[in-house]
Enzyme design. Sequence first.
Site, mmCIF file in Angstrom:
data_model
loop_
_atom_site.group_PDB
_atom_site.id
_atom_site.type_symbol
_atom_site.label_atom_id
_atom_site.label_comp_id
_atom_site.label_asym_id
_atom_site.label_seq_id
_atom_site.Cartn_x
_atom_site.Cartn_y
_atom_site.Cartn_z
ATOM 1 N N HIS A 1 59.853 78.902 38.258
ATOM 2 C CA HIS A 1 61.080 78.091 38.328
ATOM 3 C C HIS A 1 62.065 78.678 39.344
ATOM 4 O O HIS A 1 62.658 77.939 40.145
ATOM 5 C CB HIS A 1 61.768 78.037 36.958
ATOM 6 C CG HIS A 1 61.236 76.966 36.046
ATOM 7 N ND1 HIS A 1 60.419 77.247 34.977
ATOM 8 C CD2 HIS A 1 61.421 75.630 36.048
ATOM 9 C CE1 HIS A 1 60.126 76.105 34.358
ATOM 10 N NE2 HIS A 1 60.722 75.121 34.977
ATOM 11 N N HIS B 1 68.772 73.617 36.257
ATOM 12 C CA HIS B 1 67.955 74.102 35.134
ATOM 13 C C HIS B 1 67.928 75.640 35.113
ATOM 14 O O HIS B 1 67.930 76.247 34.053
ATOM 15 C CB HIS B 1 66.545 73.530 35.287
ATOM 16 C CG HIS B 1 65.637 73.745 34.129
ATOM 17 N ND1 HIS B 1 66.047 73.877 32.824
ATOM 18 C CD2 HIS B 1 64.280 73.845 34.093
ATOM 19 C CE1 HIS B 1 64.999 74.046 32.038
ATOM 20 N NE2 HIS B 1 63.924 74.050 32.778
HETATM 21 ZN ZN LIG Z 1 61.755 70.751 32.809
#
Ligand SMILES: [Zn+2]
Length: 208
Positions: free
Chosen positions: A160, A57
Site C-alpha cells: 500500500h 487510505h
Molecule cells: Zn481497500
Amino acid sequence: MKLIDVTVPLNASLATYPGNTPFSLEGIKRIARGDSSNVSSIHMSAHCGTHVDAPRHFFDGGGDADSLPLDLLIGRTRVIEITSRTGIEAADLAASNLSEDIRVLIKTSNSRLWGDPEFHKDYVGVSESGAKHLVEHGIKVVGVDYLSVERFRFPGAPAHHILLGAGTIVIEGLNLSEVDPGVYDMYCLPLRVADSDGAPARVVLRRS
Ligand SMILES: [Zn+2]
C-alpha cells in the site's frame, strides 16, 4: 460487444476484511409494512467488495475518493495470471513484461474464494518487491482479486505505501475468475465519496 462484469455483488454473503463493517441492507421503509414505497439504507465499509483505494487510505492529507482521476481508471488494461500462492514478487511479474502497460489486473487463485462468505487470511497479496516492480515499470493502476493488495496484516503494509505513495491507483476486490489473460478496455467507476479513503466501484472489462 461482450462485457465482462468483474464486480462482486454486494450482499449479505460477501466476505469482509476483518474489522471492517460488513455489507448490510436495512429496510427503512417497506411496502409490506404499510409504507408507500421501499427505501433501504446501506451499511458497509468503504472497502467492501469491489472498491478503489484512495491515497488517503494510507496517507493523511492524501487525495480522497472524489479526487481519483477517471482518465486513469478507464482505458486499455492488461490482465495477467500469477500462480504464486504466497506473495506476488518482482520475479513473478517480470515474466509478464509490463513495460508497455499502465494498467494491470492480477488474476490469482484468490478469484476462487468469492463463493465463500468466510474471509480467507491466506489470500495471495503483492509483496514489497512486487509493488516496487509495478511502480518502476510505470504501472498507474493495479487491480487485485481479493480484498487487499497487501498480504494479510503484513507488517508496515509495504505494498500500500509503495503503490499509493507513488500515485498508483489500487483496485481491490475484483472477481477475475471468468477473465482470460489478455488485453481489455476497462471501465472502473468509483463512487464520488468526498473525504473517503476508498469507494465502491463498478468495474467492467471489454475485450479490445
Ligand atoms: Zn481497500
